[in-house]
Write a protein that holds these residues in place. Structure first.
Motif, PDB file in Angstrom:
ATOM      1  N   GLN A  23       0.824  -1.198   0.000  1.00  0.00           N
ATOM      2  CA  GLN A  23       0.000   0.000   0.000  1.00  0.00           C
ATOM      3  C   GLN A  23       0.864   1.257   0.000  1.00  0.00           C
ATOM      4  O   GLN A  23       2.061   1.218   0.305  1.00  0.00           O
ATOM      5  CB  GLN A  23      -0.935  -0.005   1.211  1.00  0.00           C
ATOM      6  CG  GLN A  23      -1.980  -1.111   1.137  1.00  0.00           C
ATOM      7  CD  GLN A  23      -3.115  -0.879   2.110  1.00  0.00           C
ATOM      8  OE1 GLN A  23      -2.943  -1.005   3.312  1.00  0.00           O
ATOM      9  NE2 GLN A  23      -4.289  -0.544   1.594  1.00  0.00           N
ATOM     10  N   ASN A  57      -4.654   3.054  -1.496  1.00  0.00           N
ATOM     11  CA  ASN A  57      -4.106   3.064  -2.839  1.00  0.00           C
ATOM     12  C   ASN A  57      -3.457   4.422  -3.104  1.00  0.00           C
ATOM     13  O   ASN A  57      -3.544   5.342  -2.284  1.00  0.00           O
ATOM     14  CB  ASN A  57      -5.161   2.681  -3.891  1.00  0.00           C
ATOM     15  CG  ASN A  57      -6.291   3.689  -4.024  1.00  0.00           C
ATOM     16  OD1 ASN A  57      -6.213   4.823  -3.560  1.00  0.00           O
ATOM     17  ND2 ASN A  57      -7.365   3.262  -4.674  1.00  0.00           N
ATOM     18  N   THR A  93     -10.262   2.317   0.595  1.00  0.00           N
ATOM     19  CA  THR A  93      -8.970   1.623   0.552  1.00  0.00           C
ATOM     20  C   THR A  93      -8.131   1.961   1.772  1.00  0.00           C
ATOM     21  O   THR A  93      -7.042   1.415   1.936  1.00  0.00           O
ATOM     22  CB  THR A  93      -8.160   2.000  -0.706  1.00  0.00           C
ATOM     23  OG1 THR A  93      -7.682   3.346  -0.611  1.00  0.00           O
ATOM     24  CG2 THR A  93      -9.013   1.853  -1.966  1.00  0.00           C
ATOM     25  N   ARG A 107     -11.114  -1.919  -8.103  1.00  0.00           N
ATOM     26  CA  ARG A 107     -10.286  -0.793  -7.660  1.00  0.00           C
ATOM     27  C   ARG A 107      -8.827  -1.000  -8.064  1.00  0.00           C
ATOM     28  O   ARG A 107      -8.377  -2.139  -8.219  1.00  0.00           O
ATOM     29  CB  ARG A 107     -10.408  -0.646  -6.143  1.00  0.00           C
ATOM     30  CG  ARG A 107     -11.785  -0.192  -5.696  1.00  0.00           C
ATOM     31  CD  ARG A 107     -11.934  -0.140  -4.183  1.00  0.00           C
ATOM     32  NE  ARG A 107     -11.928  -1.475  -3.580  1.00  0.00           N
ATOM     33  CZ  ARG A 107     -12.114  -1.701  -2.288  1.00  0.00           C
ATOM     34  NH1 ARG A 107     -12.314  -0.684  -1.458  1.00  0.00           N
ATOM     35  NH2 ARG A 107     -12.109  -2.940  -1.816  1.00  0.00           N
ATOM     36  N   CYS A 130      -2.768  -2.223  -5.340  1.00  0.00           N
ATOM     37  CA  CYS A 130      -1.704  -1.663  -4.497  1.00  0.00           C
ATOM     38  C   CYS A 130      -0.451  -2.507  -4.717  1.00  0.00           C
ATOM     39  O   CYS A 130      -0.265  -3.544  -4.072  1.00  0.00           O
ATOM     40  CB  CYS A 130      -2.113  -1.685  -3.028  1.00  0.00           C
ATOM     41  SG  CYS A 130      -3.592  -0.712  -2.648  1.00  0.00           S
ATOM     42  N   GLU A 133       0.478  -7.244 -10.038  1.00  0.00           N
ATOM     43  CA  GLU A 133      -0.888  -6.731  -9.996  1.00  0.00           C
ATOM     44  C   GLU A 133      -1.912  -7.841  -9.843  1.00  0.00           C
ATOM     45  O   GLU A 133      -2.934  -7.681  -9.175  1.00  0.00           O
ATOM     46  CB  GLU A 133      -1.177  -5.921 -11.261  1.00  0.00           C
ATOM     47  CG  GLU A 133      -2.554  -5.287 -11.275  1.00  0.00           C
ATOM     48  CD  GLU A 133      -2.792  -4.398 -12.483  1.00  0.00           C
ATOM     49  OE1 GLU A 133      -3.949  -4.001 -12.698  1.00  0.00           O
ATOM     50  OE2 GLU A 133      -1.813  -4.116 -13.205  1.00  0.00           O
ATOM     51  N   ARG A 145      -6.556  -4.765  -3.201  1.00  0.00           N
ATOM     52  CA  ARG A 145      -7.371  -3.721  -3.835  1.00  0.00           C
ATOM     53  C   ARG A 145      -7.893  -2.695  -2.835  1.00  0.00           C
ATOM     54  O   ARG A 145      -8.117  -1.556  -3.189  1.00  0.00           O
ATOM     55  CB  ARG A 145      -8.547  -4.357  -4.559  1.00  0.00           C
ATOM     56  CG  ARG A 145      -8.364  -4.604  -6.042  1.00  0.00           C
ATOM     57  CD  ARG A 145      -7.088  -5.288  -6.417  1.00  0.00           C
ATOM     58  NE  ARG A 145      -6.981  -5.480  -7.877  1.00  0.00           N
ATOM     59  CZ  ARG A 145      -6.025  -6.162  -8.462  1.00  0.00           C
ATOM     60  NH1 ARG A 145      -5.073  -6.736  -7.736  1.00  0.00           N
ATOM     61  NH2 ARG A 145      -5.966  -6.278  -9.764  1.00  0.00           N
ATOM     62  N   GLY A 146      -8.120  -3.089  -1.615  1.00  0.00           N
ATOM     63  CA  GLY A 146      -8.666  -2.183  -0.613  1.00  0.00           C
ATOM     64  C   GLY A 146      -9.362  -2.963   0.480  1.00  0.00           C
ATOM     65  O   GLY A 146      -9.299  -4.200   0.519  1.00  0.00           O
TER      66      GLY A 146
END
Length: 316
Positions: free
Chosen positions: A30, A52, A59, A139, A142, A149, A154-155
């Motif tokens: 993050q 993010n 997030t 989303r 991070c 990826e 994502r959150g």
């Protein structure tokens, strides 16, 4: 439809500041979105925001590192028991390998609830986290140099609240906050708001024999859950609804520089917050440069040197 759009942020009391930065930034990938201080009280305590790169509501997890002050909170009922992050499907094996390599305490077995696989692990201060696999989180990822990826956080997916009693809290979520009751899985009850899915989910775990936790700021507990509302007008409408139903333990709207906050308690004792989304982190740093400098609100800026000199130095 609920005025609450989902999560804004979660706030925890943790141990050392550098230890906390390493956990969120180095381990989870993050961004450190903002470095500031707790605005309440006399002693300087960092307030560190992670999320993010854009600092999008939902997030964000924020920390008060209390080890320097030596204050510990007691974990128990009436608190967030687990912070749940969403990750893509088929990514838990990557994270287990990463936890082993970085010596992060984690459960050896993947569990499943509400048709979602999850991996439990721990913050250095003992707060529990789950990574929850989902195909329904669009989303931005991070990522960092060693987190692809396709595996990245994502959150905030959801929170799991520990409650001694649920009979009053279930109708509170549905009738007062206008969340939908999704269902039950053993001792767990699940609610969603708006479109549902990651960033909108609250779970209860019914633990009638668990000791009540403390509500102070201190190391080792999640202090509150902040939900996103659009404006102070929506805050005021929610406060009026709460007061009219007898939930009078609500605060006024408080200036937090990046948003305004209104705090209240749900029947199970968990501290909730309605945080506005109409200000944001660009008030003191340009997008793309969030978290680069130590920031203070206007009423504390003349004390910047003094406050920094009393805080643990951190490297990002």
């Amino acid at each position: 439809m609920s005025m609450i759009k989902g999560f804004h942020h979660l706030t925890a009391g943790v141990g050392g500041a550098q230890q906390d930065v390493d956990f969120y930034v180095k381990l989870l990938g993050q961004s450190l979105v903002k470095k500031t201080v707790l605005f309440d009280g006399k002693d300087p305590i960092y307030h560190l925001y992670y999320g993010n790169a854009s600092g999008d509501p939902g997030t964000l997890v924020t920390s008060f590192p209390f080890r320097q002050k030596g204050v510990k909170a007691r974990a128990g009922s009436g608190q967030v028991k687990v912070i749940n992050y969403s990750v893509p499907r088929d990514s838990l094996a990557f994270w287990r390998t990463r936890f082993e390599a970085m010596r992060v305490p984690h459960d050896p077995v993947v569990t499943e609830r509400f048709a979602e696989k999850r991996q439990r692990f721990q913050h250095p201060c003992g707060i529990e986290f789950d990574l929850v696999e989902t195909d329904f989180d669009a989303r931005p990822a991070c990522t960092n140099a060693d987190i692809p990826e396709r595996f990245a956080v994502r959150g905030v997916h959801s929170v799991t609240l520990s409650l001694r009693e649920v009979s009053e809290s279930i109708p509170f979520m549905s009738e007062v906050l206008d969340f939908r009751y999704v269902g039950q899985s053993g001792p767990y009850h699940r609610f969603e708001t708006h479109a549902g899915g990651p960033g909108t989910v609250v779970e209860f775990i019914h633990e009638p024999d668990r000791q009540q936790g403390s509500t102070i700021y201190g190391e080792g507990t999640v202090h509150h859950v902040a939900f996103a509302v659009d404006s102070t007008q929506e805050q005021s409408a929610l406060k009026s609804k709460l007061m009219g139903l007898g939930y009078i333990d609500t605060s006024e709207s408080v200036d937090r520089n990046y948003f305004r906050s209104m705090y209240f308690k749900m029947p199970g004792g968990v501290i909730f917050e309605a945080a506005t989304t109409d200000i944001g982190f660009a008030v003191d740093e340009a997008p793309g440069h969030f978290g680069e400098e130590f920031q203070l609100p206007p009423w504390l800026r003349d004390r910047k040197g003094e406050l920094l000199s009393r805080l643990e130095p951190i490297n990002t």
